[in-house]
Design an enzyme around this catalytic site. Sequence first.
Site, PDB file in Angstrom:
ATOM      1  N   SER A 174       0.850  -1.180   0.000  1.00  0.00           N
ATOM      2  CA  SER A 174       0.000   0.000   0.000  1.00  0.00           C
ATOM      3  C   SER A 174       0.891   1.238   0.000  1.00  0.00           C
ATOM      4  CB  SER A 174      -0.937  -0.026   1.206  1.00  0.00           C
ATOM      5  OG  SER A 174      -1.840   1.068   1.176  1.00  0.00           O
ATOM      6  N   TYR A 188      -5.135   7.842  -6.399  1.00  0.00           N
ATOM      7  CA  TYR A 188      -4.103   6.979  -5.812  1.00  0.00           C
ATOM      8  C   TYR A 188      -4.488   6.551  -4.405  1.00  0.00           C
ATOM      9  CZ  TYR A 188       0.533   5.434  -4.270  1.00  0.00           C
ATOM     10  OH  TYR A 188       1.578   4.705  -3.781  1.00  0.00           O
ATOM     11  N   LYS A 192      -5.228   2.754  -2.875  1.00  0.00           N
ATOM     12  CA  LYS A 192      -4.427   2.198  -1.790  1.00  0.00           C
ATOM     13  C   LYS A 192      -5.253   1.980  -0.521  1.00  0.00           C
ATOM     14  CE  LYS A 192      -0.483   1.852  -3.935  1.00  0.00           C
ATOM     15  NZ  LYS A 192       0.181   0.548  -4.140  1.00  0.00           N
TER      16      LYS A 192
END
Length: 327
Positions: A174, A188, A192
């Site tokens: 992650s 993004y 994650k």
Amino acid sequence: MDPLFFLLCLLLLVLLAVVFSLILFARPRPARVPLKGRHVLVSGGSSGIGFALARRAAAEGARVSILARDQTRLEEARDAIRLATGVDALVLVADVRDPAAVTSALEEAGPVDVLVCNQGVFLPLELEQQSMEEVRFTMDVNLMGTFHLIKAALPAMKRKAEETGVPASIALMSSQAGQVGVYGYSAYSASKFALRGLAEALQHEVIMDNIHVTLIFPPDTDTPGLAEELKRRPEITSIIAASAGGMKADDVAKKALNGIKSAQFVVPCNIEGTMLSIATAGLSPQPSFAWAFVEVMGASLMRLIGLFFQWNWFCAIEKWHAKKKCA
């Protein structure tokens, strides 16, 4: 009896009760995942953190496979691993967005003992300015690619873990942006953050198969991917990111591999990551009663510190926007 002495005794009893409860209830139970002589497959293994992980695993006696899209870069990584460790890594060319290609690559590699889903793309930009094609690309690589890898590897992993009785591991790479949202990282961070939900649910599903899930949270790391990201990252994103220290790829790989071997669920990579892991522990699994104790005792303090960081970030955003208006 002295009231102060009584209060101290009472506090000690409460702490002992908490520790005993955590020893009793912390799950899953602690385990060790050996690497020597076992098959470690690393996606995104041609450069950066993935390459550093593969090289370290090979140095510990693992049989290593590296998977990525670029044949040339994979071969260069294989040669570097061979030169450093004497191990001849298996090169697997596949786009993780393509489930058929991933399945074919995993069949070629054979049963995996430790699967490291490390592939990732960084395309920072305000959501209003970012195309939906880039958003989909980010989600497809970072999230759906991880699903494709796990789906392809899991049946053989289960069979092998049952046959050998030796714990296996699935590790997901992650980011600290997967613990706290950051300006310019809407797509993004979403990709994650999603890995955490996947990891928590998956750990429930595979723990009885003797498979342990590890979730790794690196900060900005000196890799070719970061170099590309910095070319387009909004200025205010860099200002906010400066509050967390960066790391070298090999240092992240060392932290990650140690976490995988000790079957940690959450692996922070620096002091800021440790603070974030305490502040965001939630209902995540915790195999270490000692770290569970730290989370229980430190949660309120970390929340307070987190509010200070958010105040600082919002102040920075306000100043940045005011500066843009005056320019």
